[in-house]
Design an enzyme around this catalytic site. Sequence first.
Site, PDB file in Angstrom:
ATOM      1  N   GLU A   1      36.554  36.349  37.009  1.00 20.99           N
ATOM      2  CA  GLU A   1      35.614  35.323  37.506  1.00 20.99           C
ATOM      3  C   GLU A   1      36.311  34.434  38.523  1.00 20.99           C
ATOM      4  OE1 GLU A   1      32.452  34.875  37.133  1.00 20.99           O
ATOM      5  OE2 GLU A   1      32.010  36.281  35.507  1.00 20.99           O
TER       6      GLU A   1
ATOM      7  N   GLY B   1      34.420  47.335  32.776  1.00 20.43           N
ATOM      8  CA  GLY B   1      34.092  47.203  31.361  1.00 20.43           C
ATOM      9  C   GLY B   1      32.889  48.054  30.993  1.00 20.43           C
TER      10      GLY B   1
ATOM     11  N   THR C   1      35.409  46.430  41.153  1.00 15.33           N
ATOM     12  CA  THR C   1      36.840  46.478  41.503  1.00 15.33           C
ATOM     13  C   THR C   1      37.364  47.915  41.560  1.00 15.33           C
ATOM     14  OG1 THR C   1      37.358  46.145  39.182  1.00 15.33           O
ATOM     15  CG2 THR C   1      37.440  44.219  40.588  1.00 15.33           C
TER      16      THR C   1
END
Lengths: 676, 676
Positions: free
Chosen positions: B423, B187, B148
């Site tokens: 998700e 992350g 992203t």
Amino acid sequence: MTPPRMDKEGRLWCPEALAAERAKATFDPKELSVYIYGKEYLDRKAKILALLEAEPIFNKSVNYYQGRADRLKRALERGKRSTQLAKQHDWNMDDIAMADFLVDEPGPYGLHKSMYLITLRDQTNDEQKELFEKPAIAYDHIGCYAQTELGHGSNVRGLETTATWIEASQEFEINTPTLTATKWWIGSLGRTANHAAVMCQLIVKGKNLGPHPFIVNIRDLKTHKPLKGVTVGDLGPKFGYNTMDNGFLQFDHVRIPHINMLAKYASIDRNTGQYLKPANAKLAYGTMTWVRSRIVMHARLVLARSATIADKDAKDQSGETPVINYSTTQYRLFPILAQSFALHYVGLQMGRLYETNMKQMSKGNFELLADLHATSSGLKIWSTTTAVGAIEVARRACGGHGFSMFSGLAHAYQDYLPEVTWEGDSQILSQQLGTYLLKTARYVFAQRPGHVKKSITNPTIEYLLNYQNDPHFKLKGMIQDGQYLVKLFGHRAAYAVAQVARRRDQLGETWNSLLHEIYEMGMAHCEYMLVKYFWQALTTDEQLAQGKPLRSVIEPLFNLFALTTLESKAAEFFAAGCFSQGLYEETKVEILKALAQVRPNAVPLVDAFDFPDFLLQSSLGRFDGNVYPDMIDRASREPANASIINNDYRSAELVRGEAQSELLIAAFKAQSKPSL
Amino acid sequence: MTPPRMDKEGRLWCPEALAAERAKATFDPKELSVYIYGKEYLDRKAKILALLEAEPIFNKSVNYYQGRADRLKRALERGKRSTQLAKQHDWNMDDIAMADFLVDEPGPYGLHKSMYLITLRDQTNDEQKELFEKPAIAYDHIGCYAQTELGHGSNVRGLETTATWIEASQEFEINTPTLTATKWWIGSLGRTANHAAVMCQLIVKGKNLGPHPFIVNIRDLKTHKPLKGVTVGDLGPKFGYNTMDNGFLQFDHVRIPHINMLAKYASIDRNTGQYLKPANAKLAYGTMTWVRSRIVMHARLVLARSATIADKDAKDQSGETPVINYSTTQYRLFPILAQSFALHYVGLQMGRLYETNMKQMSKGNFELLADLHATSSGLKIWSTTTAVGAIEVARRACGGHGFSMFSGLAHAYQDYLPEVTWEGDSQILSQQLGTYLLKTARYVFAQRPGHVKKSITNPTIEYLLNYQNDPHFKLKGMIQDGQYLVKLFGHRAAYAVAQVARRRDQLGETWNSLLHEIYEMGMAHCEYMLVKYFWQALTTDEQLAQGKPLRSVIEPLFNLFALTTLESKAAEFFAAGCFSQGLYEETKVEILKALAQVRPNAVPLVDAFDFPDFLLQSSLGRFDGNVYPDMIDRASREPANASIINNDYRSAELVRGEAQSELLIAAFKAQSKPSL
């Protein structure tokens, strides 16, 4: 690497996209601002904002990074500075409220400024004013209001802390007899207060006379250390509200003089120990109504603030289509704006009724009070739960970026949450409203149709009478007609009340088994009021007359509010016999029309609410639309990045190469998935 | 001051109240635990829990007080220690998953352990396995998955980061061309990773070949400093998930060798620059389904965990009546338990279908895939939004104490929230499900009744066929009959699909204008599946047969789930023509019956879910019921209290006596209230 003004696909960069949105307005946002707030409010906001922005201590850019201790310290500094500003600039109470609104954080002097001072003002005799109120106003005494206990929240009668009258020494002895009697959740207590107004069971000659307020000095005025017999501290981290020092407090047989029992309404005769009874408490209900109308008016701003951030974020054109053009996004966000206006009009009406009621009560007429108090209980629930829900809807509508603190929505949610619980828990308030509605229904339904005394009519009696006259809702009309919608909502509310009355009075079901229905009935009542007063404004406000620019923006919001509320509670309308499959489908179609009418005004509308960037502290909700540079800028100021660059975490890192067993490596490579 | 075991009104102190609740069970909680989890899972939990509890680094009592930097450091230490334990005790993947569940915090190695390793395992050729996978498994390389971007969330095709093939040097050049191309939210990137799997638009000879994954070394393996051309950092504070170092990443024309493009499915010929196309991606849908069945099974635990804390809190008898005896409290809390079981059975079914589907796909049969994938999209939305809502409902049901971090519900909410967004965003997933449902409806409705091919039936085709055969739902039955309830839910789902199909195909409404209906239709589909498989378990599970002890606790939960879902969506059943005023009232009565049947098992039920105190970290949810001493104990450890006692905040305090203007004092005393 500089940001392009327009990307390679020809889509607009955020600031230009905002300008394009603003060009679409069908009305003048400045005119709407004045309509919503009035000029006096807007001038005040501009004046206070300029003062606050000039003070470095009110720079909020540090807020998101600071831990609890630093935030608390800064909140104390801010409290100090704003009190100084108030004196320097001769602020009145509206100015102070405005400064608190703009500073936008629960402050550790909050309970001193509100409950402690108000308690002293309203419940002291002249001697006590000199002794307690005067030093409190001068901030020599800093106080808090210690009512709730570890084991006792909303049930005041269940409090365990005692104040026992000691005849020999003419003192009261304050004591915490059990662990559950520990005073708990008390704002401004954890660190700040040196005095507390403590609610205790008054014990005289072995007899419990119920809860009464006592002033207790809890910390030394010089050293700020807890006094003998007092255990006090901060009760630790909370979901939000961490700039407030909610605290705990225990007393081990602490003696206070006779004068420390607040004596305006009830007192103990110093010599005989005789108890002098409190006066009629009905006046207090008036104040409670006023507090709740404030909650309603504040909730409308919480709603508008959430929509402001999410609407601006959704206009972003970096995707293929601005998200705000998706009907689902509109379905999520525009009703929030509509709810804000619905609360606006019902809040204004509550204010008007409050004034009328105060005048009537001063003449001994308590007719309005019950309806006003009951409805305000329900609206407190409706407005706070709606507002807190809206913040979260708006936050999720911002996608991933909504999860960053820089969205400005997460801390708004966290700090607003307590509103749902305090000033009356939903479950208790809904029962108060329910009791009133049942009582009114019994009164109305006991009369022959047409025989209810005209002089004591009110909106509740009105919709119940309509129901009595036409229980099967033969009235025909169109959901495009606001007047008809008001009737629909009235019928649905009346049906809910009639059902509960039937189950309770005719079928004999228990009050407890009906609590869920009582809650729903209360919300139906509130939604009637919301639709009614929104419609009333649309038909009576001069600025909303046909052809006026503001009507083009407010009318679709009325439709949207009434129709989305109708859709979300459609089952109740079906059950009340005033709805059909056809109307249900039509409602959905009309909602889409209303959304399309709101769409061009989405950004101008939130502009009209006039929330300064200083208040919002949101990368996504910036007035100038510079979303992405702002996010990068704020990220670069994350303090952890300094530690990362200095590699402070190295010692915590994994030892290389020792990490995994052969068995695990084999399992991983064989693609075996862990069990469900 | 010691806590009394029973207060002066004779009400029970918490631990005794819990014992009394446990004595009411109509079944053995241990038997239910085995039924829910299986013995293997429970044994594993006990084994791993004992190991973790013995390690000081996993002591969670510090969590609530620590600021971001300290929490991140401790999370790194915990990650290191748990990886060492895995090696030492030869943990398999189930053991690791269990440890992560019990440690219960997002860890900074999370994306290395999941997405980075899985990407390497599944998308590397042999040479790349040696070069990248091997050092990653050994934790020499620590990686993240950089997809992203700041301006691009779920839209992979819109990514802007480029990997340009440089023919001369046989390298790729990775570049961030705009601010919005900054990799964002990644992350394990902010502080931890030294490698990244970066999704880039592959540019060869000026042609964009779409997004592909590249391995980039971003930090020096010795110094951990960012390498030349790389800008990387942590993206700052978030609503939750603050033990994870979500980061940002920019590339300034960084060159990487040819081998760093992951080449299992697509590659560039080193000499000719020719692009070799990827293979069929359908297998990946299988994995996605498996991931979603994990999400569903996890959501059921989130629900049960929330109910565990709130149920135990509500049994407290310090008020006049234990709150759990109020019907509204039961209305809030017991459906959460029912939803947990509904997800349990649908999750098990998804697991079974996943296995069947994998077998079929390996034989080239893709028939099951579409239904399974579509339903799993919908259930992902349903399970996560239901679970996150339930945490908040449970938190509010705990009253004021729910707002303390010590409730254990606030951080659970904050850390679970991202599940709703990642998700697959709800809006996108619901459109995927919608597309499938419409396609299936067109297929079914195009056939003459009775002519759909038997071999390709599935639950969706089944309820659509029933609808085709009986569109006006002439079927009669009673809502006390589960089989009838399943039919009701099927009819309502089919009606929703048929309506959307009609509006799209016959009325020609746009897809965008139908998005809200498409979302609701998807939820109707999921609720059918939930009711169907819950009912299936009740009629086929041997342990739930008539007369078995577990039936006494599961059957009322089935009724409660089906009936409360029916009530909350009643408008859709009315609209579908399969509901009536009478049934609506009956539903309410039956819900009260189900609540009363669940009531005696409320505490034993949550005991059966077997959440250790180590996991819950909740004063309110303690197994032994010692709520109040625990809250006092945790409050006394608030670090701010040390500063308070040392009076560190003195300098921030108000200057005495200078605080208020005469004007303000006069206004205050005159009781003038600030404006609304």
